[in-house]
Scaffold this motif. Structure first.
Motif, PDB file in Angstrom:
ATOM      1  N   TRP A   6     -36.649 -24.559 -29.705  1.00  0.00           N
ATOM      2  CA  TRP A   6     -36.277 -24.977 -28.871  1.00  0.00           C
ATOM      3  C   TRP A   6     -34.767 -26.225 -29.103  1.00  0.00           C
ATOM      4  O   TRP A   6     -34.747 -26.473 -30.088  1.00  0.00           O
ATOM      5  CB  TRP A   6     -36.878 -26.050 -27.677  1.00  0.00           C
ATOM      6  CG  TRP A   6     -38.356 -25.739 -27.741  1.00  0.00           C
ATOM      7  CD1 TRP A   6     -38.833 -24.806 -26.479  1.00  0.00           C
ATOM      8  CD2 TRP A   6     -39.714 -25.712 -27.175  1.00  0.00           C
ATOM      9  NE1 TRP A   6     -39.769 -23.849 -26.119  1.00  0.00           N
ATOM     10  CE2 TRP A   6     -41.060 -25.133 -26.553  1.00  0.00           C
ATOM     11  CE3 TRP A   6     -39.879 -26.722 -27.320  1.00  0.00           C
ATOM     12  CZ2 TRP A   6     -41.825 -25.660 -26.307  1.00  0.00           C
ATOM     13  CZ3 TRP A   6     -40.982 -27.378 -27.854  1.00  0.00           C
ATOM     14  CH2 TRP A   6     -41.785 -26.540 -26.868  1.00  0.00           C
ATOM     15  N   ARG A  81     -44.463 -22.601 -18.857  1.00  0.00           N
ATOM     16  CA  ARG A  81     -44.546 -21.120 -19.188  1.00  0.00           C
ATOM     17  C   ARG A  81     -44.451 -20.129 -18.380  1.00  0.00           C
ATOM     18  O   ARG A  81     -43.543 -18.947 -18.194  1.00  0.00           O
ATOM     19  CB  ARG A  81     -45.811 -21.151 -20.073  1.00  0.00           C
ATOM     20  CG  ARG A  81     -46.382 -19.695 -20.989  1.00  0.00           C
ATOM     21  CD  ARG A  81     -47.247 -19.918 -21.696  1.00  0.00           C
ATOM     22  NE  ARG A  81     -48.156 -20.322 -21.121  1.00  0.00           N
ATOM     23  CZ  ARG A  81     -49.444 -21.072 -21.189  1.00  0.00           C
ATOM     24  NH1 ARG A  81     -48.436 -22.581 -22.016  1.00  0.00           N
ATOM     25  NH2 ARG A  81     -50.455 -21.270 -20.227  1.00  0.00           N
ATOM     26  N   CYS A 122     -37.663 -21.105 -23.904  1.00  0.00           N
ATOM     27  CA  CYS A 122     -39.304 -20.632 -24.807  1.00  0.00           C
ATOM     28  C   CYS A 122     -40.041 -20.942 -22.862  1.00  0.00           C
ATOM     29  O   CYS A 122     -39.595 -22.155 -23.028  1.00  0.00           O
ATOM     30  CB  CYS A 122     -39.528 -20.408 -26.130  1.00  0.00           C
ATOM     31  SG  CYS A 122     -38.350 -19.316 -26.630  1.00  0.00           S
ATOM     32  N   SER A 124     -44.089 -21.801 -23.395  1.00  0.00           N
ATOM     33  CA  SER A 124     -44.928 -22.501 -24.773  1.00  0.00           C
ATOM     34  C   SER A 124     -47.016 -23.026 -24.342  1.00  0.00           C
ATOM     35  O   SER A 124     -46.894 -22.701 -23.571  1.00  0.00           O
ATOM     36  CB  SER A 124     -44.642 -23.536 -24.926  1.00  0.00           C
ATOM     37  OG  SER A 124     -44.509 -24.934 -24.155  1.00  0.00           O
ATOM     38  N   LEU A 144     -44.432 -20.520 -28.882  1.00  0.00           N
ATOM     39  CA  LEU A 144     -43.432 -20.433 -28.155  1.00  0.00           C
ATOM     40  C   LEU A 144     -43.769 -19.014 -27.594  1.00  0.00           C
ATOM     41  O   LEU A 144     -44.641 -17.923 -28.490  1.00  0.00           O
ATOM     42  CB  LEU A 144     -42.016 -20.144 -28.697  1.00  0.00           C
ATOM     43  CG  LEU A 144     -41.424 -21.583 -29.237  1.00  0.00           C
ATOM     44  CD1 LEU A 144     -40.225 -21.404 -29.574  1.00  0.00           C
ATOM     45  CD2 LEU A 144     -41.434 -22.508 -28.630  1.00  0.00           C
ATOM     46  N   CYS A 152     -36.969 -15.748 -24.695  1.00  0.00           N
ATOM     47  CA  CYS A 152     -37.001 -16.121 -25.990  1.00  0.00           C
ATOM     48  C   CYS A 152     -36.635 -16.050 -27.172  1.00  0.00           C
ATOM     49  O   CYS A 152     -36.803 -16.481 -28.118  1.00  0.00           O
ATOM     50  CB  CYS A 152     -38.567 -16.828 -26.192  1.00  0.00           C
ATOM     51  SG  CYS A 152     -39.096 -17.679 -27.213  1.00  0.00           S
ATOM     52  N   VAL A 199     -32.535 -21.907 -26.526  1.00  0.00           N
ATOM     53  CA  VAL A 199     -34.316 -21.916 -25.045  1.00  0.00           C
ATOM     54  C   VAL A 199     -34.148 -22.103 -23.919  1.00  0.00           C
ATOM     55  O   VAL A 199     -32.904 -23.326 -23.683  1.00  0.00           O
ATOM     56  CB  VAL A 199     -35.425 -22.822 -25.900  1.00  0.00           C
ATOM     57  CG1 VAL A 199     -36.971 -22.304 -25.600  1.00  0.00           C
ATOM     58  CG2 VAL A 199     -35.310 -22.673 -27.530  1.00  0.00           C
TER      59      VAL A 199
END
Length: 199
Positions: A6, A81, A122, A124, A144, A152, A199
């Motif tokens: 990241w 996420r 991203c 995770s 990720l 991402c 990221v």
């Protein structure tokens, strides 16, 4: 293969947070003791260079971590996420400290916490969370993933390592660790910095 990491997205984000980091001591912080970052292990252990980790940050985990802290980290990761910035940000204290390919920055307001969580391109998934001997940090490894509304890129599927400190149910410190821990046979060699997509 070295893993991706990241990084804070965009110079505007870094510049804004760097201004905060260069500001005065406790200005803008809340009086809630649970939200304070400073304690018996102060942040006075300054890094050697602006992008170096502070000396007190563990590079690898050793043994079981605090289950309550790991739960907070897992909930945060799940929120990022699914791009639920509100839920992710609610798990952070104000003030809090972050370092993600930048100098150590202070997030001194809810707005800055939200900006940091929004900047991660991203998602995770928490793979592991270990305690660190003699330290309040959890060394967390994330896989990720895609994140709705973000790109991402080639980071998807790679690992990212962080040292995260949780206190009173909130993240108070978050440091991106090198992709690989330092070689114990070369104690004078600095750890390799994280590499990867913004990221």
């Amino acid at each position: 293969m070295r893993s991706r990491s990241w990084h804070v997205a965009g110079l505007a984000m870094v510049s804004a947070l760097t201004i905060v980091a260069c500001g005065g001591g406790d200005g803008g912080s809340k009086d809630d003791g649970a939200a304070q970052v400073d304690d018996a292990a102060p942040l006075s252990a300054a890094p050697q260079a602006p992008l170096d980790l502070p000396a007190r940050i563990p590079l690898e985990g050793a043994g079981a971590g605090d289950p309550a802290a790991i739960k907070v980290i897992r909930l945060w990761s799940e929120a990022v996420r699914r791009s639920d910035v509100d839920a992710a940000s609610a798990l952070w204290a104000v003030p809090s400290k972050v370092q993600n390919g930048t100098p150590v920055l202070t997030l001194a307001s809810d707005r800055e916490v939200r900006a940091f969580n929004s900047s991660l391109s991203c998602g995770s998934q928490l793979v592991s969370g270990l305690g660190a001997k003699g330290s309040p940090f959890i060394v967390a490894v994330f896989k990720l993933t895609k994140r709705p509304g973000a790109d991402c890129g080639s980071g998807i599927g790679n690992d990212a390592r962080t040292a995260i400190r949780v206190r009173a149910g909130k993240i108070v410190e978050w440091y991106r660790l090198p992709d690989e821990p330092a070689d114990p046979d070369a104690p004078d060699a600095p750890p390799a910095p994280p590499a990867g997509p913004v990221v």
